[in-house]
Write a protein that holds these residues in place. Structure first.
Motif, PDB file in Angstrom:
ATOM      1  N   VAL B 222      35.059  35.408  37.789  1.00  0.00           N
ATOM      2  CA  VAL B 222      35.051  36.167  39.040  1.00  0.00           C
ATOM      3  C   VAL B 222      33.627  36.657  39.282  1.00  0.00           C
ATOM      4  O   VAL B 222      33.064  37.392  38.472  1.00  0.00           O
ATOM      5  N   HIS B 243      38.157  43.869  45.970  1.00  0.00           N
ATOM      6  CA  HIS B 243      38.657  42.502  45.947  1.00  0.00           C
ATOM      7  C   HIS B 243      38.553  41.915  44.539  1.00  0.00           C
ATOM      8  O   HIS B 243      39.511  41.353  44.001  1.00  0.00           O
ATOM      9  N   GLU B 247      41.589  40.897  41.906  1.00  0.00           N
ATOM     10  CA  GLU B 247      41.745  39.543  41.371  1.00  0.00           C
ATOM     11  C   GLU B 247      41.873  39.572  39.840  1.00  0.00           C
ATOM     12  O   GLU B 247      42.762  38.936  39.257  1.00  0.00           O
TER      13      GLU B 247
END
Lengths: 259, 262
Positions: B222, B243, B247
């Motif tokens: 990520v 965000h 995730e």
């Protein structure tokens, strides 16, 4: 006025006074015949006489010297054995068996054979004292070295220490406080071993003097010498403590810090 | 650009036969110079074992770890681990300054130069005036700062941080996060942070590598597209932060539920 502080400062004289007071009380009650349980003044007078003719001082020097040298030797050998055990699991098991067999044998049992083999000199005392005094430093050393944490060891390895450097720079300093617990215990054993060996070897030292005076039924002298042996313990422990403070002062301060 | 630290198909297991316990299996990662990478995963996935392998403190059963292109077989110069358990990692018989100097034993400087450098780095972590104190005379947060200073002082290029802030209190932790980011920049440290705190992982890193359950490997990368320097309030409210956090958290929750159902 803070009584607790004064009691703390005066604890040695207070304990001594209590002990002597109790002694005098038993004497005054006449529970034990005076012949076998003399009064404190009688013991003091007899001891003073021995001090003045020089016999006690020279015997004391011999005995205390043997105990101290024996303790140093036993401590060094014990720690060396502990290090060997730490390096080699096989040797460790072997040494452990030997210690299990030798530990329960009292010093008195070693003396007769040792006299035949080694004579009445220094070798006899070195042999007997080390054989019974070595175990506390050895056993505490093994436990202390095994107890050094993996994080400390990994920290040392991370900075590139070899196994040998790890031993000297991380493991031994970390283990030293616990090793000293064993050495303090060994100090007492060393004194006991010397007195017993001197009694049986029958040539010199405080132990021999106690035996001689006991057979002559010189009870005041015997008790005087026994007090002296007790004081030896205080003195030797004091010396060990000085060394402990010098080498592991950080640990003493760490344990005493307020939370 | 060549990687500062990389692995190829690293595996680690304990025991053999029926008692064989695989911890890591086929793990690939690559860390470039100047990155701040977080490693997160479900608890017990083998993060610490992985870190020990990366540091050369534990030999992998399969595969290779390379640092600066060199095969890692022992702890290399230029790589420092900051352990979670600072109170056990600092040597209690050495003063804070001597602990830092202990980390500099492979550094090629004269005695006085080393000392000056150690004092300078202790000052950088905010410990001026505490050089002569023993570690156990200062707070937990300060002890961990001594350990970080020691790591940097060892001429480190790469800091492997093994849950370094897990044992300090919450307020200190926020300050220490910012201090670490600041130090990484000031002393040109590439950092790999192992943590179980997803917020922390995202807040600190340019990149988060999510590890799978045991035997572990990297299951997702990520990218945290947030500017440096980070800010405890603004960064944590940024949509990009939320965000990335979402995730990572969803992935780890999924693994934990999968494990609970299995």
């Amino acid at each position: 006025m803070n009584w607790a502080i004064w009691a703390e400062r005066l604890r040695v004289p207070i304990c001594a006074a209590l002990l002597l007071g109790a002694w005098q009380l038993v004497y005054a009650l006449g529970v034990v015949p005076e012949k076998y349980f003399p009064s404190i003044p009688t013991i003091a007078t007899a001891f003073w006489a021995m001090l003045n003719d020089g016999t006690v001082l020279s015997a004391w020097a011999v005995t205390f010297g043997r105990a101290t040298v024996g303790l140093i030797g036993a401590a060094l050998l014990g720690v060396a054995l502990a290090i060997i055990s730490d390096l080699s699991p096989v040797l460790s098991r072997g040494i452990r068996y030997i210690s299990d067999v030798l530990q329960p044998i009292p010093p008195a049992a070693f003396v007769p054979m040792a006299v035949f083999m080694l004579g009445l000199g220094t070798k006899l005392y070195a042999f007997v004292i080390i054989l019974v005094t070595i175990w506390p430093p050895y056993l505490n050393g093994v436990a202390a070295l095994a107890g050094v944490g993996s994080v400390q060891l990994n920290t040392g390895r991370m900075f590139g220490l070899t196994n040998w450097q790890l031993l000297w720079q991380v493991k031994l300093p970390a283990a030293l406080p616990e090793i000293f617990t064993g050495i303090r215990y060994a100090a007492t054993i060393s004194l006991i071993a010397v007195i017993v060996a001197e009694m049986l070897a029958g040539r010199d030292g405080i132990g021999f003097m106690i035996f001689k005076k006991a057979f002559a039924l010189r009870t005041p002298e015997v008790f005087g010498l026994m007090f002296l042996v007790g004081l030896n313990g205080v003195l030797l422990n004091g010396l060990v403590n000085l060394l402990r403070q010098g080498l592991t002062g950080w640990h003493i301060k760490m344990m005493e810090r307020p939370e | 650009m060549t990687a500062l630290l990389s692995t190829s198909a690293v595996g680690k297991h304990y025991g053999s036969g029926a008692a064989r316990m695989p911890i890591i299996d086929g793990l690939e990662l690559s860390i470039a110079k100047g990155e701040f990478v977080s490693l997160v995963g479900p608890s017990g996935c083998g993060k610490t074992t992985l870190l020990m392998c990366l540091a050369g403190l534990l030999a992998p059963s399969e595969g290779q770890v390379r640092f600066n292109g060199q095969l890692v077989t022992a702890p290399p110069i230029g790589l420092s681990v900051v352990f979670q358990d600072y109170s056990r990692s600092l040597l209690p018989w050495k003063s804070n300054l001597d602990n830092v100097l202990f980390g500099m034993r492979r550094v090629q400087l004269s005695g006085p130069e080393k000392r000056a450098r150690a004092v300078e780095i202790l000052a950088a972590v905010g410990l001026s005036g505490f050089e002569a104190h023993y570690p156990w005379q200062v707070s937990g947060g300060m002890q961990q700062r001594v350990a970080i200073a020691r790591g940097i002082a060892a001429q480190s290029q790469l800091l492997l941080l093994d849950e370094p802030l897990a044992a300090v209190d919450a307020q200190t932790r926020a300050d220490m996060q910012d201090l670490l980011l600041d130090l990484a920049k000031r002393f040109n440290q590439t950092c790999v942070l192992v943590t179980h705190d997803v917020e922390e992982a995202v807040y600190m890193a340019n990149r988060v590598l999510v590890l799978g359950p045991r035997p572990t490997k990297v299951v997702r990368e990520v990218i945290v597209d947030l500017p440096m320097p980070r800010d405890q309030l603004a960064t944590r409210e940024d949509p990009a932060f939320l965000h990335a956090r979402h995730e990572v958290m969803a992935l780890i929750r999924g693994m934990r539920q999968g494990k609970a159902l299995a």
